[in-house]
Write an enzyme that holds these catalytic residues in place. Sequence first.
Site: not given
Ligand code: FRU
Length: 502
Positions: A83-84, A27, A51, A209
């Site tokens: 996270f984001s 993201d 990831w 999300e």
């Molecule tokens: C969306 C997500 C977000 C989260 C992030 C983790 O792609 O799942 O909800 O914050 O990626 O990397």
Amino acid sequence: MIAVTSTTADTFRPALHYAARNTWLNDPNGLIHHEGVYHLYYQTNPLDSVWGNMSWGHATSTDLVTWTEHPVAIACDAEEDIFSGSIVFDRHNTSGFGTGSTAPLVAVYTSAYKTASARPGIQAQSLAYSLDGGYTWTKHPSNPVLNRGSADFRDPKVFRYESDAGSCWVMVAVEAQDFEVVFYKSHDLKDWELLSSFGPANATGGVWECPDLFPLPVDGDPENLKWVLTVNLNPGGPNDGSAGQYFVGDFDGTTFTSATTVTNGLQDPDRLGEYQWLDWGRDYYAAVSFSDVPDGRRLMIGWMNNWQYANKIPTSPWRSPMSLVREVSLRSTDGSWRLVQQAAANLAPYAGQTPSFNLGAVEISHGQHVLDGAAGSVQRIELALTPGTAEEFGLVVRGDGAQGTRIGIRPTEGLLVVDRRESGQTDFHESFASIDTAPIQATDGSYELALCVDRCSVEVFAQGGQVTLTELIFPAATSTEVSLYAIGGTAILNSLSVTQFA
Ligand code: FRU
């Protein structure tokens, strides 16, 4: 010095899109224009090309095409993944993180707490601040600032809400498993008060999300503002997997009221095609907008990948490009509203040595017809088409006779089609080879397509940007042919122009 050899990674490294040097990326985060510079932070794994170890990577640009990668901005540690989230310029130092005359940039991110922490499994919102324009960051010692004890409360997007009654910070975030956007307000970015929630509504085939909320003038009229709530979901997109939907309505500082909801509550799976999508393709996810862009422009960027196969795409050691930055605007149509999107950057300075290719009106007969002089692997192609007797017609890009990506119109079905089944490497995941569609209507009997083709992607902006469809492709470097095609009859090409880059 390390010799650069021609590897798979080089073959697919985009020319007009951002990709990290040699790490994983997902993201976009913390998008902001600050002191003349666009900052793009993003979910990265500093140690690998899959990831994990989620941290905020960082790149900057002044023209939204060329990006400079910087050291990791906010790193995970033993207790939390980062996270984001988003960044605001706290120009009046409401947070108190500023010093002297320096106002802080404040990042609001999700702490995804690990087993070793005091809050294992919890997702809560935390702060970090920068006093050097976004290059180095300090975590707030009293994190988290907003904890509801939830395992799926994430992706805060914060903006300044101004009204006659005053101004405050507003946060939109998600309760991902509940298909809910939650709204909070704060005066100092530290104490947050719950305002309201929105959802479930329209698409709920996957977790919600990365939401965003922003006002846009309708048809360019600053006196007529509507609010756009965007919500990404995974899976459950119109062509499978990750995608982003949007709602248009009003926000009064407390509640968002949607005027475009088709289904309230949990989704009717047959109605996916009626919902409004930021993009109909397989590879435009987690899109959010930049803060503080000059001239009131609203710019968005998405992660050009899909969680279905994200960790498998053949681009190691870097993995995943971002989309082009898009300018979004709002147009009224038949008593409703629609986002219209255009590539935001001026690409003209990047045009290559190869002359552009232009073609006037011609009839396209049944079959596939290579356009001599149009070949390339990084191109902007604009074309207008009028149906004849063919059931489908359009363009093949990144072709070589055996492979190619088909981008066409099926007029009787009212569909835009992107067929990447023969686009090159597809066997790294069973769901990648696909034929994907979006509903499209002719304007005065014709269809207008603007395509941005890069080394591993095709972005389609159809009908002046009313319909967009973004897809990754992994063709051979030598697959550069551009062809016109028609199936089962004829069609008319009204005009075509190809600008070559790289
Ligand atoms: C969306 C997500 C977000 C989260 C992030 C983790 O792609 O799942 O909800 O914050 O990626 O990397």
